[in-house]
Design a protein around this motif. Structure first.
Motif, short mmCIF file in Angstrom:
data_model
loop_
_atom_site.label_atom_id
_atom_site.label_comp_id
_atom_site.label_asym_id
_atom_site.label_seq_id
_atom_site.Cartn_x
_atom_site.Cartn_y
_atom_site.Cartn_z
N ALA A 10 -9.21 55.96 -31.77
CA ALA A 10 -8.45 54.74 -32.13
C ALA A 10 -8.77 54.29 -33.55
O ALA A 10 -7.87 53.94 -34.33
CB ALA A 10 -8.76 53.64 -31.13
N SER A 11 -10.05 54.31 -33.92
CA SER A 11 -10.46 53.89 -35.26
C SER A 11 -9.90 54.82 -36.32
O SER A 11 -9.46 54.38 -37.40
CB SER A 11 -11.99 53.86 -35.36
N ALA A 12 -9.91 56.12 -36.04
CA ALA A 12 -9.41 57.09 -37.01
C ALA A 12 -7.92 56.91 -37.28
O ALA A 12 -7.43 57.16 -38.39
CB ALA A 12 -9.68 58.51 -36.50
N LEU A 13 -7.18 56.42 -36.28
CA LEU A 13 -5.72 56.27 -36.42
C LEU A 13 -5.30 54.82 -36.67
O LEU A 13 -4.12 54.56 -36.95
CB LEU A 13 -5.03 56.79 -35.15
N GLY A 14 -6.25 53.89 -36.52
CA GLY A 14 -5.90 52.48 -36.71
C GLY A 14 -5.03 51.93 -35.62
O GLY A 14 -4.15 51.10 -35.86
N THR A 19 -3.71 52.26 -26.47
CA THR A 19 -2.65 53.18 -26.92
C THR A 19 -3.13 54.62 -26.89
O THR A 19 -2.41 55.53 -26.46
CB THR A 19 -2.17 52.80 -28.33
N VAL A 20 -4.37 54.85 -27.32
CA VAL A 20 -4.93 56.20 -27.29
C VAL A 20 -5.00 56.71 -25.86
O VAL A 20 -4.60 57.85 -25.56
CB VAL A 20 -6.35 56.22 -27.92
N SER A 21 -5.50 55.87 -24.95
CA SER A 21 -5.61 56.26 -23.55
C SER A 21 -4.25 56.61 -22.96
O SER A 21 -4.09 57.63 -22.29
CB SER A 21 -6.26 55.13 -22.75
N LYS A 22 -3.26 55.77 -23.23
CA LYS A 22 -1.91 56.03 -22.70
C LYS A 22 -1.31 57.30 -23.29
O LYS A 22 -0.64 58.08 -22.60
CB LYS A 22 -1.00 54.84 -23.00
N ALA A 23 -1.56 57.54 -24.61
CA ALA A 23 -1.02 58.73 -25.26
C ALA A 23 -1.60 60.00 -24.64
O ALA A 23 -0.88 60.98 -24.40
CB ALA A 23 -1.33 58.69 -26.75
N LEU A 24 -2.89 59.97 -24.37
CA LEU A 24 -3.54 61.14 -23.77
C LEU A 24 -3.05 61.41 -22.35
O LEU A 24 -3.04 62.56 -21.89
CB LEU A 24 -5.07 60.94 -23.76
N LYS A 25 -2.62 60.37 -21.67
CA LYS A 25 -2.13 60.52 -20.29
C LYS A 25 -0.62 60.74 -20.24
O LYS A 25 -0.05 60.91 -19.15
CB LYS A 25 -2.50 59.29 -19.46
N GLY A 26 0.05 60.68 -21.41
CA GLY A 26 1.49 60.94 -21.45
C GLY A 26 2.36 59.80 -20.98
O GLY A 26 3.46 60.02 -20.47
N THR A 33 5.83 60.42 -31.58
CA THR A 33 5.10 60.57 -32.85
C THR A 33 3.64 60.16 -32.70
O THR A 33 2.73 60.87 -33.12
CB THR A 33 5.76 59.71 -33.95
N THR A 34 3.41 59.01 -32.05
CA THR A 34 2.04 58.54 -31.82
C THR A 34 1.28 59.48 -30.90
O THR A 34 0.10 59.78 -31.14
CB THR A 34 2.06 57.12 -31.22
N ARG A 35 1.95 59.94 -29.87
CA ARG A 35 1.31 60.83 -28.91
C ARG A 35 0.82 62.10 -29.60
O ARG A 35 -0.31 62.56 -29.39
CB ARG A 35 2.27 61.19 -27.77
N ILE A 36 1.67 62.68 -30.46
CA ILE A 36 1.32 63.91 -31.17
C ILE A 36 0.12 63.67 -32.09
O ILE A 36 -0.82 64.48 -32.16
CB ILE A 36 2.52 64.46 -31.95
N LYS A 37 0.14 62.55 -32.79
CA LYS A 37 -0.98 62.22 -33.69
C LYS A 37 -2.29 62.07 -32.91
O LYS A 37 -3.34 62.55 -33.34
CB LYS A 37 -0.68 60.92 -34.45
N VAL A 38 -2.22 61.38 -31.79
CA VAL A 38 -3.42 61.19 -30.95
C VAL A 38 -3.96 62.53 -30.47
O VAL A 38 -5.17 62.81 -30.52
CB VAL A 38 -3.12 60.26 -29.76
N LEU A 39 -3.08 63.40 -29.99
CA LEU A 39 -3.50 64.72 -29.51
C LEU A 39 -4.12 65.55 -30.62
O LEU A 39 -5.11 66.26 -30.40
CB LEU A 39 -2.31 65.46 -28.88
N GLU A 40 -3.55 65.47 -31.81
CA GLU A 40 -4.08 66.23 -32.94
C GLU A 40 -5.48 65.76 -33.33
O GLU A 40 -6.39 66.57 -33.54
CB GLU A 40 -3.13 66.11 -34.15
N VAL A 41 -5.67 64.43 -33.39
CA VAL A 41 -6.97 63.89 -33.75
C VAL A 41 -7.99 64.17 -32.64
O VAL A 41 -9.15 64.50 -32.92
CB VAL A 41 -6.87 62.37 -34.04
#
Length: 339
Positions: A10-14, A19-26, A33-41
């Motif tokens: 979360a800190s790395a992406l601001g 949001t990070v938790s939800k992105a990882l769970k789909g 766009t956010t989901r892809i960024k989270v997965l990449e980081v």
């Protein structure tokens, strides 16, 4: 040891931890766009979900435990193939333990699996197991258990088996049809259900074909039903009953021990004594003479037992009733040179 946490991503992406938790769970409310960024980081930072945290949140570890009597037997290697394949397809990890045919080890291993919070357990009982308190307690505590191969009829759980009595009956009947009349049985110990049923199938086949059952022709294999048992009992048999014309053995390993002794004594197989095994281990095809055996489909047993267990895990988690099953996998005879 990896220590990356959701807050680091979360800190790395601001963005927020939620949001990070939800992105990882789909979750659908997070943009692609956010989901892809989270997965990449997450991948770059080598993030791994905390297993304990996942368990606390979901009350499941996506892990099942397996206890088998021995690893070296070809049958159990096939069973494990079926278990691992089905578990992987269903998203489960597998912890495999070996009881070495010891009741006390089996109890300790079941305790260990429960301490690891496995979601369910597959067990093939030891030859020594005649008290099922440890298994019943596990089931009563809402951890499903499926027994396979060596089972206990009195335990209220699902079971995946073959019809040992029928398979033994068919084996001995085949020997009788081929003209063998004085047939010895090298049986397993007195506790496992499969050993009991194979003995009963042997006895019934004799009786149904007008051959009197002779308890002196039944030899106990008390060393885990292995090659040494077969060899030692074959020696006793030839010394005690030189008119026996066939042996029905509880396992292929026992039968191979019989063949080894008979070959050393230059007793012709099958002309003087026929030999019938059980399980269709790969060694059956390379020993001389090749061994007639009953095919015991280990892969199918492992796959079906795992499928039932994972289904029951899902039902218990959903607080749905579980109907226990007894699934019988068919066997068939493979005739070779030894009969």
């Amino acid at each position: 040891m990896n220590s990356t946490k959701l807050i680091d991503i979360a800190s790395a992406l601001g963005i927020s931890v939620t949001t990070v938790s939800k992105a990882l769970k789909g979750y659908a409310d997070v943009s692609e766009t956010t989901r892809i960024k989270v997965l990449e980081v997450a991948k770059k930072m080598n993030y791994k979900p905390n297993a304990n945290a996942v368990y606390l949140r979901t009350n499941e570890t996506k892990t099942i435990g397996v206890i088998i009597p021995t690893m070296v037997h070809h049958f159990f290697s096939l069973v494990l193939d079926g278990i691992l394949h089905e578990a992987e397809n269903r998203g489960y990890l597998v912890i495999i333990l070996q009881s070495n045919e010891k009741y006390e080890i089996e109890k300790k291993q079941l305790d260990l699996l429960l301490q690891k919070r496995v979601d369910g357990v597959l067990i093939s009982l030891t030859n020594e197991t005649d008290d099922f308190t440890h298994i019943n307690q596990t089931i009563n505590n809402n951890t499903p258990v499926v027994l396979f191969d060596k089972i206990a009829k009195t335990v209220n759980c699902s079971k995946v088996i073959i019809n040992d009595r029928k398979a033994a009956y068919e084996a001995v009947t085949l020997l009788i049809k081929k003209g063998y009349k004085k047939i010895a049985h090298f049986r397993g110990s007195y506790t496992p259900q499969n050993s009991i049923d194979r003995f009963l199938g042997y006895k019934k086949a004799l009786e149904d074909n007008g051959i009197s059952y002779d308890p002196d022709l039944v030899y106990l294999c008390d060393n885990n039903a292995d090659l040494e048992d077969g060899y030692a009992n074959a020696k006793k048999l030839v010394e005690d009953h030189n008119d026996v014309d066939a042996v029905f053995a509880i396992t292929d390993l026992v039968a191979i021990g019989v063949i080894k002794y008979l070959n050393e004594r230059r007793i012709k197989i099958p002309e003087e004594i026929a030999v019938f095994g059980f399980s269709n281990w790969y060694m059956s095809t390379v020993i001389s003479p090749t061994l007639t055996s009953t095919e015991q489909p280990g892969y199918d047993i492992g796959q079906r037992a795992t499928s039932i267990l994972i289904d029951e895990i899902g039902l218990i988690k959903a607080k749905q009733p579980v109907t226990h099953q007894i699934v019988e996998i068919p066997t068939f005879i493979i005739e070779r040179e030894s009969t």
